[in-house]
Write an enzyme that holds these catalytic residues in place. Structure first.
Site, short mmCIF file in Angstrom:
data_model
loop_
_atom_site.label_atom_id
_atom_site.label_comp_id
_atom_site.label_asym_id
_atom_site.label_seq_id
_atom_site.Cartn_x
_atom_site.Cartn_y
_atom_site.Cartn_z
N THR A 26 -8.85 42.22 27.83
CA THR A 26 -9.28 42.15 29.22
C THR A 26 -8.88 43.44 29.91
OG1 THR A 26 -9.31 39.76 29.55
CG2 THR A 26 -8.68 41.07 31.43
N PHE B 105 -8.09 45.84 33.24
CA PHE B 105 -7.63 45.85 34.62
C PHE B 105 -7.73 47.27 35.16
CE2 PHE B 105 -5.55 42.33 32.60
CZ PHE B 105 -5.51 41.34 33.56
#
Lengths: 377, 377
Positions: free
Chosen positions: A278, A280
């Site tokens: 993921t 960020f």
């Protein structure tokens, strides 16, 4: 209990004897390690004192305490020059904490992130800044932006893309409007699990997940459940909710979502790529200087006519700038139908990137530089 | 956009000039830091090579790779001998990662913990073992125990007490039965928030939480909401669920529970003690040797008659052993009505502790040593 107690005590005594023997051999080695640790301790504090001098210079010129490009360089150098036997990745973990501790002597950087505490977002914060910082847990992505814009926080960390929801629309929207720039990117490994209310697959007729998660588990699903229908839904959390309510639905989701809807795991870690991550974005008021291996994020728009996008991107090819990511998304308002989020290799100050950006800027109906920052490690 | 663009570019240019000036002054300091980093890198790898020799000795004598007492000693020594300016806590974070990286060359320790990934339990794992380990996320406390007992994991990390639920009954039950011993304790800071469905306090007639959380927020509640009724419920998660369904209820809970039931935060960090923590036990097949500052956990039971508990504990006083924690809980089965979970200062091998334990063992109807382990840092 008495006999059992004696025998367990005998076992413990034998274990302790063995430990004792090994300790005699280990003692000289441990003394060596202690001596090395004393030297490391000394060097760490020497480093900290020089870092404090750096702090004084920065204070005079009002320069920022946290310089992402500099920290990226230190981490890369440590890994590049590492002769082993320690692993480069472990060396970087150590040096990240060293820099974090030294930086904290100048100022404990405040980092706002999308809460709650104790979740992946907080881990992303530590991965970028080390542990010697002050984390500020926010209830929404909007609040992270506000805190960083207002100066309540020095930086914000927001999810920009994950395999549960694809791109995070709210982050993209806010990046369009904000005065902040992206100063770094962090990625965290994520795992998908196949989950149902019962923990079994009997009676399951549909497997639901976000399209991105379905794609990431494609090979595994083909091999294990080739005949069960797959259905793309809005998010993995939505799939988990459905599976909690409908005994014929299995969900692909992370464990946190599964726990929320009381699902049981049928199979864990089913994504085809074990390094699925993921992403960020680190956002701040700081504009990051080149680190030597950088990426630039921009967003732009063109009037909707045939060939417009192709023409728009021509300057990149002309100047030999590689595009590493291209996302289009419908505009909610304004004169354009789509916004294009583009990541380029290189820094806005690199000559060929600067030239390409200047041409893009002139050709686009809308253009915004989101930031140039070190490539993730 | 054009004028704004120019002015923003002017600002950026001025910022870059300032950065450039400061860089000229910083260059020699950065070179010093780079030279120190090269020495640190060299020492880290020297240390790793000695650690590898330690590994060979351990392999010969079948000694365990992870020795909690040794790691605790290294961390304490580093903090004790630290002349500054770095903070002792930050030094310990660095050395924890150094030991983790060196240990990983012998064996990447596998640690089972109560999942999901990306939550406080995983943070507790990293806090004890550093990042160079393999985490194994489990769906239940039972599974953590099973994995550690079966050897699938080298260690397990389980919550033992928190301010949302008090003691974790399942962990206490399993500690009674397991062949594993406690080899360490980790605590993680936790924060309470006051939350409602609307994010406002209008119409709120009750504030619900676990009794421990209510107690921990007592002063704050007295000052801010003295006239609203407080109600103790089974857990903070239960309070959050109630607040999600009933507009007249406010919950005190952590943010994860609040998010689960779509609550809004009215006030964050309302606990009276800002250093409020959740405790985790590290469990394993290893019996930990003394580190110099240790704690011993036991569980015992006596027939239910007046003065029995007092008499039972007399040996502690007689041998000058301090009791640091005392929990009683009803027995679910068996001949005794209560089990007493007791933490003592010192190690089972310390003479006075050993004598006191022997007497306790003789007097108690049920006695189990859960483990001796280094005091949390």
């Amino acid at each position: 209990m008495c006999a059992a107690g004696r025998s367990s005590r005998r076992r413990a005594a034998s274990r302790l004897r063995k430990t004792k023997m090994s300790d005699d051999k280990l003692l000289p080695l441990r003394q060596k390690i202690d001596a090395i640790d004393a030297q490391i301790l000394d060097l760490l504090n020497q480093r900290a004192r020089v870092a404090q001098e750096v702090g004084h210079v920065k204070a005079e010129t009002n320069a920022p305490v946290f310089r992402p490009e500099r920290e990226a360089q230190v981490l890369r150098r440590a890994a590049d020059r590492n002769p082993g036997p320690l692993l480069g990745a472990d060396i970087q973990t150590i040096f990240r904490e060293v820099m974090s501790a030294c930086r904290a002597l100048e100022k404990r950087v405040v980092v706002a992130y999308l809460g709650p505490e104790g979740t992946f977002s907080e881990q992303a914060v530590y991965q970028q800044f080390g542990h010697a910082i002050e984390g500020l847990s926010c209830v929404s992505i909007d609040e992270v932006f506000r805190d960083a814009e207002a100066g309540t926080a020095d930086f914000g960390v927001v999810p920009i893309e994950n395999s549960s929801e694809g791109v995070i629309n709210r982050t993209l929207d806010l990046l369009l409007q904000t005065t902040l720039t992206i100063s770094g990117e962090v990625s965290i490994p994520v795992h998908h699990s196949l989950m149902t209310a019962s923990g079994k697959m009997e009676g399951i007729t549909r497997i639901c997940a976000h399209s991105q998660a379905l794609a990431q588990c494609n090979a595994w699903l083909n091999q294990n459940y080739p005949s069960i229908e797959r259905q793309a839904v809005a998010s993995n959390a939505e799939a988990a909710r459905m599976a909690g309510e409908d005994q014929s639905v299995a969900a692909i989701a992370g464990e946190i979502a599964g726990q929320k809807y009381n699902l049981q795991t049928v199979n864990a870690h089913i994504q085809d790529d074990p390094h699925n991550r993921t992403r960020f974005a680190v956002i701040g008021r700081l504009r990051t200087a080149p680190s030597g291996r950088d990426q630039t994020s921009i967003v732009l728009s063109v009037p909707n006519k045939a060939g417009a996008v192709y023409n728009l991107l021509a300057p990149l090819a002309r100047h030999g700038v590689s595009m590493t990511r291209f996302e289009s998304r419908p505009a909610r308002m304004g004169a354009w139908e789509y916004y294009f989020y583009v990541d380029l290799e290189g820094h806005e100050q690199d000559e060929k990137v600067a030239q390409a950006l200047e041409e893009l800027r002139q050709n686009a109906a809308f253009f915004k530089l989101l930031g140039s920052y070190p490539l993730g490690l």
